[in-house]
Design an enzyme around this catalytic site. Sequence first.
Site, PDB file in Angstrom:
ATOM      1  NE  ARG A 161      53.107  -8.007 -37.940  1.00 52.88           N
ATOM      2  CZ  ARG A 161      51.698  -8.721 -36.692  1.00 52.88           C
ATOM      3  NH1 ARG A 161      50.437  -8.713 -36.945  1.00 52.88           N
ATOM      4  NH2 ARG A 161      52.282  -8.408 -35.208  1.00 52.88           N
ATOM      5  CD  GLU A 203      48.788  -2.542 -39.795  1.00 53.54           C
ATOM      6  OE1 GLU A 203      48.267  -3.480 -40.446  1.00 53.54           O
ATOM      7  OE2 GLU A 203      48.481  -2.227 -38.739  1.00 53.54           O
ATOM      8  CG  HIS A 209      46.827  -4.570 -36.955  1.00 53.21           C
ATOM      9  ND1 HIS A 209      47.894  -4.417 -36.960  1.00 53.21           N
ATOM     10  CD2 HIS A 209      46.558  -5.555 -36.158  1.00 53.21           C
ATOM     11  CE1 HIS A 209      48.783  -5.681 -36.843  1.00 53.21           C
ATOM     12  NE2 HIS A 209      47.838  -6.583 -35.787  1.00 53.21           N
TER      13      HIS A 209
HETATM   14  C1  GLV Z   1      49.148  -8.064 -34.146  1.00 52.76           C
HETATM   15  O1  GLV Z   1      48.543  -8.502 -34.966  1.00 52.76           O
HETATM   16  C2  GLV Z   1      49.920  -9.201 -33.099  1.00 52.76           C
HETATM   17  O2  GLV Z   1      51.367 -10.043 -32.831  1.00 52.76           O
HETATM   18  O3  GLV Z   1      49.725  -9.110 -31.559  1.00 52.76           O
END
Ligand code: GLV
Length: 324
Positions: free
Chosen positions: A235, A264, A282
């Site tokens: 993250r 983000e 992402h």
């Molecule tokens: C993506 O970042 C997830 O947590 O699945």
Amino acid sequence: MKKIIVTKKLPFDIEDSFKNYDLIYNKSSEPLSEDELQRELYDADAVISMLSDKINAKMLENAGNLKVVANYAVGFNNIDIDYCSEKNIVVCNTPHVLTEATAELGFALLISAARRIVEADKFVRQGKFKGWEPTLFLGHGLQNKTLGIYGFGKIGQTLGNFARNFKMNVIYNSRSRKRHEEKLIDAQYVTFEHLLDKSDFLVVTAPLNTSTKHRFTKNEFEKMRSSSVFINLGRGEIVRESDLAEALENGEITYAGLDVYEFEPSVNKKLLNMDNVILLPHIGSATVTARKEMAKLCIKSVKKVLEKNNVPWNAVNKNFIVDK
Ligand code: GLV
Ligand code: GLV
């Protein structure tokens, strides 16, 4: 009829799965606004949420019927878990089904950074390739280099296994030492300081929580090797992004590969103008198979709660976690 909200279009026929439900399905490319989602939650029994939806106390204050939140992600830092527990709302995520996909993307970033793939592609497209040269785009190999993994969950372990097959040394640091798992891939548990000091490639796969937030700032980048590569698959908020940009600029580290961002979807302006960082939108779990399996798991979890009055194996709030 039970009501379920699905906040974004999924790559799976979810309508067919919820034929007997009052389905509120946001198929547009725009997210539901916080107001819209809050309004729809008023009489909803379930929601399939995205990591971009903030499911907090305010959002849920009038959601008196809600019994389950199925998050279409492995990470669930977008959800106020304590509040859900208090209100007896089951929260589920989508572990396992996206592990390989996410680890593969991490390895793609690792190799792309090591061999400067994105820069080299740009070079060709710009018409700069004038012939083979002994010094053109020299990068670094992986063999005998040390991969440091921060967060040794399923994704970190899978990435470590890939790395072992590329003859890398694997070290890791995570909240708890995982003796059984480390043996399986011959990885070595080290302190966080040691991880910073010894990693040629440092990959973040940890979840975001109070102990991982801003774990990587100026101070940590200063302790890393100037030849090292930093990759974040976890993250964005685990890293202070402005400090990362500065570390790259000042040569504290040499390269970075990011799939996630502190603010983000906005990305630090400095990073956008640097050649020694690879920026992805992402897409860690973005394979057809993983995204389909994630949808199936969310559907199953919702039905388990609403139709069987049972707790799914992938519940994440403490009062609902069943022995796995
Ligand atoms: C993506 O970042 C997830 O947590 O699945
Ligand atoms: C990631 O760290 C996971 O737990 O799979």
